[in-house]
Scaffold this motif. Structure first.
Motif, PDB file in Angstrom:
ATOM      1  N   SER A   1       0.886  -1.405   0.102  1.00  0.00           N
ATOM      2  CA  SER A   1       0.143  -0.115   0.097  1.00  0.00           C
ATOM      3  C   SER A   1       0.901   1.240  -0.023  1.00  0.00           C
ATOM      4  N   PHE A   2       0.559   2.048  -0.776  1.00  0.00           N
ATOM      5  CA  PHE A   2       1.248   3.449  -0.984  1.00  0.00           C
ATOM      6  C   PHE A   2       0.410   4.606  -0.488  1.00  0.00           C
ATOM      7  N   GLY A   3       0.722   5.542   0.129  1.00  0.00           N
ATOM      8  CA  GLY A   3      -0.118   6.777   0.498  1.00  0.00           C
ATOM      9  C   GLY A   3       0.651   8.139   0.419  1.00  0.00           C
ATOM     10  N   LEU A   4      -0.091   8.733  -0.086  1.00  0.00           N
ATOM     11  CA  LEU A   4       0.509  10.257  -0.209  1.00  0.00           C
ATOM     12  C   LEU A   4      -0.107  11.212   0.690  1.00  0.00           C
ATOM     13  N   TYR A   5       0.634  11.732   1.563  1.00  0.00           N
ATOM     14  CA  TYR A   5      -0.083  12.541   2.642  1.00  0.00           C
ATOM     15  C   TYR A   5       0.748  14.015   2.502  1.00  0.00           C
ATOM     16  N   SER A   6      -0.046  14.633   3.082  1.00  0.00           N
ATOM     17  CA  SER A   6       0.491  16.138   3.474  1.00  0.00           C
ATOM     18  C   SER A   6       0.502  16.226   5.066  1.00  0.00           C
ATOM     19  N   LEU A   7       1.105  17.289   5.318  1.00  0.00           N
ATOM     20  CA  LEU A   7       1.478  17.589   6.813  1.00  0.00           C
ATOM     21  C   LEU A   7       0.648  18.893   6.894  1.00  0.00           C
ATOM     22  N   ASN A   8      -0.385  18.812   8.179  1.00  0.00           N
ATOM     23  CA  ASN A   8      -1.234  20.068   8.280  1.00  0.00           C
ATOM     24  C   ASN A   8      -1.229  20.115   9.971  1.00  0.00           C
ATOM     25  N   GLY A   9      -0.322  21.093  10.501  1.00  0.00           N
ATOM     26  CA  GLY A   9      -0.131  21.025  11.864  1.00  0.00           C
ATOM     27  C   GLY A   9       0.567  19.779  12.302  1.00  0.00           C
TER      28      GLY A   9
ATOM     29  N   THR B   1      -0.906  16.685  12.051  1.00  0.00           N
ATOM     30  CA  THR B   1      -1.416  15.371  11.420  1.00  0.00           C
ATOM     31  C   THR B   1      -0.807  15.391   9.981  1.00  0.00           C
ATOM     32  N   LEU B   2      -0.646  14.010   9.781  1.00  0.00           N
ATOM     33  CA  LEU B   2      -0.474  13.802   8.244  1.00  0.00           C
ATOM     34  C   LEU B   2      -1.890  13.324   7.791  1.00  0.00           C
ATOM     35  N   SER B   3      -2.520  13.738   6.747  1.00  0.00           N
ATOM     36  CA  SER B   3      -3.657  13.809   5.997  1.00  0.00           C
ATOM     37  C   SER B   3      -3.427  13.007   4.781  1.00  0.00           C
ATOM     38  N   LEU B   4      -3.948  11.947   4.426  1.00  0.00           N
ATOM     39  CA  LEU B   4      -4.153  11.121   3.398  1.00  0.00           C
ATOM     40  C   LEU B   4      -4.731  11.786   2.047  1.00  0.00           C
TER      41      LEU B   4
ATOM     42  N   SER C   1      -3.934  -2.960   9.278  1.00  0.00           N
ATOM     43  CA  SER C   1      -3.168  -3.351   7.982  1.00  0.00           C
ATOM     44  C   SER C   1      -3.316  -2.304   6.756  1.00  0.00           C
ATOM     45  N   ALA C   2      -4.224  -1.443   7.224  1.00  0.00           N
ATOM     46  CA  ALA C   2      -4.513  -0.551   5.970  1.00  0.00           C
ATOM     47  C   ALA C   2      -3.729   0.951   6.435  1.00  0.00           C
ATOM     48  N   LEU C   3      -3.224   1.764   5.319  1.00  0.00           N
ATOM     49  CA  LEU C   3      -2.816   3.159   5.576  1.00  0.00           C
ATOM     50  C   LEU C   3      -4.261   4.127   6.316  1.00  0.00           C
ATOM     51  N   GLN C   4      -4.026   4.960   7.162  1.00  0.00           N
ATOM     52  CA  GLN C   4      -4.790   5.650   7.953  1.00  0.00           C
ATOM     53  C   GLN C   4      -5.297   6.894   6.956  1.00  0.00           C
ATOM     54  N   ALA C   5      -6.461   7.350   7.241  1.00  0.00           N
ATOM     55  CA  ALA C   5      -6.903   8.768   6.695  1.00  0.00           C
ATOM     56  C   ALA C   5      -6.109   9.783   7.334  1.00  0.00           C
ATOM     57  N   SER C   6      -5.651   9.593   8.535  1.00  0.00           N
ATOM     58  CA  SER C   6      -4.832  10.701   9.163  1.00  0.00           C
ATOM     59  C   SER C   6      -3.877   9.948  10.360  1.00  0.00           C
ATOM     60  N   ILE C   7      -2.769  10.575  10.089  1.00  0.00           N
ATOM     61  CA  ILE C   7      -1.739  10.036  11.354  1.00  0.00           C
ATOM     62  C   ILE C   7      -1.246  10.932  12.076  1.00  0.00           C
ATOM     63  N   ALA C   8      -1.422  10.971  13.572  1.00  0.00           N
ATOM     64  CA  ALA C   8      -1.047  12.100  14.540  1.00  0.00           C
ATOM     65  C   ALA C   8       0.551  12.066  14.404  1.00  0.00           C
ATOM     66  N   THR C   9       1.145  13.481  14.295  1.00  0.00           N
ATOM     67  CA  THR C   9       2.522  13.215  14.471  1.00  0.00           C
ATOM     68  C   THR C   9       3.070  12.552  15.618  1.00  0.00           C
ATOM     69  N   SER C  10       2.296  12.443  16.771  1.00  0.00           N
ATOM     70  CA  SER C  10       2.720  11.862  18.032  1.00  0.00           C
ATOM     71  C   SER C  10       2.639  10.098  17.702  1.00  0.00           C
ATOM     72  N   ASP C  11       2.122   9.717  16.649  1.00  0.00           N
ATOM     73  CA  ASP C  11       2.307   8.190  16.412  1.00  0.00           C
ATOM     74  C   ASP C  11       3.537   7.860  15.397  1.00  0.00           C
TER      75      ASP C  11
END
Lengths: 167, 186
Positions: free
Chosen positions: B61-69, B71-74, B153-163
């Motif tokens: 799985s490949f995810g393209l994320y942007s960083l907003n504050g 949170t990484l957003s998919l 097992s799936a890439l998340q819609a958002s990932i907190a930078t704390s994770d």
């Protein structure tokens, strides 16, 4: 392109070649900035070093490097680590283009940096200035440097440490 | 800086320093910040697969994320399930979930394998792992490279930078500096 949050010279850590530099012998290398980025953290990978380290941001006009900004950090490392240099002499939003970074140590032991495995050509780089090492010791970072005063062939001269600038 | 259109973008130059490595498997995403200097259509992300001749089924799985504050957003994703039983090294394209014109700037590539690869004898071309030394002395500032520990097992819609865990956060944790090679073809 919008303001960048980070800019690197190498996108990944790709092995770990090291080079040591004699105390108070600055060396310089090119650093391309794709778009504006604030100087908040200048991260490098230093060795098990105890010394003061200064980093300077230089622009180039002709064959002369001019110091635009600088920061320093007292290192007390017992093993290779990222070192984050934050205490800049002035706030700066670095504009896009080719800049040069200068690194120099204080009067402590030789500084060691980690970077990419390098090739060492036997002749000088035939294009514009790409990097080099000072041929005379000097304290701190010079306000201006003539590239003709630098040694530009050899392993130390062509070595480029990992650099990661985060805004 | 004037924006240009790119036909290709690779996360790192695939010159003679690459190695086939297994990824960490489900629950751990390898995440790498990149600087994309121009616009590029998110048409075909490609990886390089290395197979050892054992029957295997692995979903990448490949995810393209942007960083907003904080949170990484998919923004987009792509994936492919490999069912193989061959030997060799191959280019492999991933199917994208939606068309997108990627704007220039900082983005994050996330890659996650459904298995650790070893059991399926399947790996991907990655950088030479650069474990530089002491744990804990990470680069200052925003997260740029490392791993994310997620609960599925799936890439998340958002990932907190704390994770997120930056490279060199742990001693001897090669997975924190391991990044799979990927090239996006417009």
């Amino acid at each position: 392109m919008p303001q960048l949050n980070f800019q690197y010279n190498f996108p990944v850590l790709q092995g770990a070649a090291t080079r040591s530099y004699v105390t108070q012998t600055p060396f310089y290398f090119a650093f391309n900035v794709a778009d504006s980025v604030s100087w908040v953290n200048f991260n490098i990978v230093a060795g098990a070093d105890t010394n003061n380290i200064s980093i300077g941001l230089y622009s180039i006009t002709g064959s002369s490097l001019s110091l635009a900004n600088s920061a320093s950090l007292n290192l007390t490392l017992t093993s290779p680590s990222w070192a984050s240099i934050t205490a800049t002499s002035a706030t700066q939003n670095i504009t896009p283009g080719t800049w040069y970074l200068g690194l120099n140590g204080g009067t402590g032991a030789a500084l060691t940096f980690q970077g990419q495995t390098i090739v060492v050509p036997g002749n000088a780089f035939p294009g514009a200035f790409i990097g080099g090492v000072a041929t005379a010791t000097t304290a701190g970072l010079p306000a201006s440097v003539a590239t003709s005063d630098l040694d530009i062939t050899g392993g130390q001269e062509m070595f480029v440490p990992y650099v990661l600038l985060t805004g | 800086m004037a924006s240009v259109r790119l036909n290709l973008f690779q996360n790192f130059p695939l010159v003679h320093q690459a190695a086939a490595s297994v990824l960490q498997g489900a629950g751990t995403a390898h995440i790498m910040g990149v600087v994309i200097p121009g616009s590029i259509s998110f048409n075909t992300p490609m990886v390089i697969l290395s197979e050892g001749g054992t029957a295997a089924s692995v979903t990448l799985s490949f995810g393209l994320y942007s960083l907003n504050g904080s949170t990484l957003s998919l923004a987009n994703s792509a994936s492919r399930t490999f069912n193989t039983n061959t030997t060799g090294i191959y280019w492999a394209s991933l199917a994208t979930s939606a068309t997108q014109d990627i704007a220039p700037g900082n983005w994050y590539f996330a890659m996650m394998s459904s298995t650790s690869g070893g059991a399926g004898n399947m790996s991907f071309m990655c950088n030479l792992v650069g474990n530089i030394g002491a744990a804990g002395n990470v680069a200052g500032g925003v997260f740029v490279r490392g791993i994310a520990t997620v609960s599925s097992s799936a890439l998340q819609a958002s990932i907190a930078t704390s994770d997120l865990k930056k490279e060199q956060a742990s001693a001897g944790a090669d997975e924190e500096t391991l990044q799979p090679y990927v090239v996006i073809s417009a």
